[in-house]
Design a protein around this motif. Structure first.
Motif, PDB file in Angstrom:
ATOM      1  N   THR A  74      38.324 -41.247  -1.308  1.00 38.99           N
ATOM      2  CA  THR A  74      38.720 -40.982   0.070  1.00 38.99           C
ATOM      3  C   THR A  74      38.777 -39.467   0.247  1.00 38.99           C
ATOM      4  N   ALA A  75      38.106 -38.997   1.291  1.00 38.14           N
ATOM      5  CA  ALA A  75      38.078 -37.566   1.584  1.00 38.14           C
ATOM      6  C   ALA A  75      38.619 -37.317   2.977  1.00 38.14           C
ATOM      7  N   ILE A  76      39.309 -36.214   3.119  1.00 37.98           N
ATOM      8  CA  ILE A  76      39.739 -35.714   4.425  1.00 37.98           C
ATOM      9  C   ILE A  76      38.869 -34.495   4.700  1.00 37.98           C
ATOM     10  N   ILE A  77      38.158 -34.525   5.824  1.00 38.85           N
ATOM     11  CA  ILE A  77      37.238 -33.440   6.153  1.00 38.85           C
ATOM     12  C   ILE A  77      37.711 -32.764   7.432  1.00 38.85           C
ATOM     13  N   LEU A 117      38.436 -35.820   9.828  1.00 40.48           N
ATOM     14  CA  LEU A 117      37.858 -37.116   9.525  1.00 40.48           C
ATOM     15  C   LEU A 117      38.464 -37.668   8.250  1.00 40.48           C
ATOM     16  N   LYS A 118      38.640 -38.977   8.214  1.00 43.22           N
ATOM     17  CA  LYS A 118      38.988 -39.674   6.971  1.00 43.22           C
ATOM     18  C   LYS A 118      37.765 -40.484   6.596  1.00 43.22           C
ATOM     19  N   VAL A 119      37.224 -40.212   5.417  1.00 38.31           N
ATOM     20  CA  VAL A 119      35.974 -40.807   4.969  1.00 38.31           C
ATOM     21  C   VAL A 119      36.214 -41.563   3.666  1.00 38.31           C
ATOM     22  N   VAL A 120      35.607 -42.754   3.539  1.00 39.67           N
ATOM     23  CA  VAL A 120      35.713 -43.545   2.317  1.00 39.67           C
ATOM     24  C   VAL A 120      34.308 -43.847   1.815  1.00 39.67           C
ATOM     25  N   VAL A 121      34.050 -43.484   0.552  1.00 39.23           N
ATOM     26  CA  VAL A 121      32.749 -43.685  -0.091  1.00 39.23           C
ATOM     27  C   VAL A 121      32.960 -44.096  -1.548  1.00 39.23           C
ATOM     28  N   PRO A 122      31.890 -44.556  -2.228  1.00 41.41           N
ATOM     29  CA  PRO A 122      32.055 -44.989  -3.617  1.00 41.41           C
ATOM     30  C   PRO A 122      32.445 -43.876  -4.585  1.00 41.41           C
ATOM     31  N   ARG A 137      24.442 -32.130   9.526  1.00 43.73           N
ATOM     32  CA  ARG A 137      23.262 -32.165  10.402  1.00 43.73           C
ATOM     33  C   ARG A 137      23.622 -32.439  11.869  1.00 43.73           C
ATOM     34  N   ILE A 138      24.884 -32.687  12.144  1.00 40.69           N
ATOM     35  CA  ILE A 138      25.307 -32.905  13.524  1.00 40.69           C
ATOM     36  C   ILE A 138      25.280 -31.562  14.247  1.00 40.69           C
ATOM     37  N   PRO A 139      24.599 -31.494  15.391  1.00 39.88           N
ATOM     38  CA  PRO A 139      24.536 -30.226  16.131  1.00 39.88           C
ATOM     39  C   PRO A 139      25.936 -29.692  16.450  1.00 39.88           C
ATOM     40  N   GLY A 140      26.130 -28.405  16.154  1.00 39.68           N
ATOM     41  CA  GLY A 140      27.390 -27.757  16.485  1.00 39.68           C
ATOM     42  C   GLY A 140      28.359 -27.634  15.335  1.00 39.68           C
ATOM     43  N   VAL A 141      28.158 -28.391  14.255  1.00 39.91           N
ATOM     44  CA  VAL A 141      29.067 -28.285  13.113  1.00 39.91           C
ATOM     45  C   VAL A 141      28.851 -26.921  12.471  1.00 39.91           C
ATOM     46  N   SER A 142      29.905 -26.109  12.471  1.00 44.48           N
ATOM     47  CA  SER A 142      29.781 -24.751  11.941  1.00 44.48           C
ATOM     48  C   SER A 142      30.601 -24.530  10.681  1.00 44.48           C
ATOM     49  N   GLY A 143      31.515 -25.427  10.396  1.00 47.35           N
ATOM     50  CA  GLY A 143      32.341 -25.283   9.201  1.00 47.35           C
ATOM     51  C   GLY A 143      32.858 -26.630   8.744  1.00 47.35           C
ATOM     52  N   VAL A 144      32.918 -26.793   7.425  1.00 42.58           N
ATOM     53  CA  VAL A 144      33.398 -28.039   6.834  1.00 42.58           C
ATOM     54  C   VAL A 144      34.317 -27.687   5.674  1.00 42.58           C
ATOM     55  N   HIS A 145      35.490 -28.292   5.656  1.00 44.84           N
ATOM     56  CA  HIS A 145      36.418 -28.128   4.540  1.00 44.84           C
ATOM     57  C   HIS A 145      36.831 -29.512   4.083  1.00 44.84           C
ATOM     58  N   SER A 146      36.606 -29.818   2.803  1.00 41.86           N
ATOM     59  CA  SER A 146      36.907 -31.150   2.271  1.00 41.86           C
ATOM     60  C   SER A 146      38.112 -31.112   1.346  1.00 41.86           C
ATOM     61  N   SER A 147      38.947 -32.140   1.469  1.00 39.81           N
ATOM     62  CA  SER A 147      40.038 -32.378   0.527  1.00 39.81           C
ATOM     63  C   SER A 147      39.902 -33.827   0.072  1.00 39.81           C
ATOM     64  N   PHE A 148      40.321 -34.101  -1.162  1.00 37.50           N
ATOM     65  CA  PHE A 148      40.158 -35.437  -1.711  1.00 37.50           C
ATOM     66  C   PHE A 148      41.505 -36.048  -2.036  1.00 37.50           C
TER      67      PHE A 148
END
Length: 168
Positions: A74-77, A117-122, A137-148
């Protein structure tokens, strides 16, 4: 004070007991629910239908164990956008609504981000691919910070009904 487009509904003690019981176990049938809250089945069913019609009970779902299904990460983005325009936000929201990996999406304030965002992946490999091939790849996304997430300390869908006005 209610937010725009919402209405507060006065609920009595029996309504609150029904909501509490259904939050703990949405699979209760009407007979079981009636017994738990101390009503006969007909009035219980009428109250549940009224709560549904008022939009208080929005839906009933089954909560699955993500780890037993192989969804261990589970990631928080936190997402930053390049422009703060309604069109940019609408496009972002339209795109993320298509991804089943995203369990929750919030437009936020108070951070160096616009969305959480709360994301769940394998696993981390799947996360990496999801991040690179979808999110960035979503237009406008300029920064991403992930926590797990290391451990789920509190994981509930139940609302704190203790704050509702006391009534009959």
């Amino acid at each position: 004070m209610p937010s725009a487009g919402s209405e507060l509904h006065k609920l009595d003690r029996t309504d609150r007991r029904i909501l509490d019981a259904l939050q703990r176990n949405g699979a209760l049938n009407n007979q079981q629910l009636a017994e738990e809250v101390g009503l006969s089945p007909s009035p219980c069913l009428r109250r549940v239908r009224a709560l549904e019609e008022a939009g208080i009970i929005m839906e009933r779902v089954t909560v699955l164990d993500h780890k037993k299904l192989g969804l261990a990460l589970t990631a928080i983005i936190l997402i930053g956008m390049d422009r703060h325009t309604p069109e940019r936000f609408e496009e972002f929201q339209r795109q993320v609504a298509q991804y089943p990996e995203i369990q929750e999406c919030y437009l936020i304030t108070g951070q160096d981000a616009d969305y959480m965002l709360k994301v769940v992946v394998p696993d981390m490999d799947h996360y990496h691919q999801f991040l690179l091939n979808q999110i960035t790849r979503i237009p406008g996304v300029s920064g991403v910070h992930s926590s797990f997430v290391l451990r789920r300390v509190i994981d509930t869908t139940a609302l704190p009904l203790k704050y509702l006005e006391s009534g009959g």
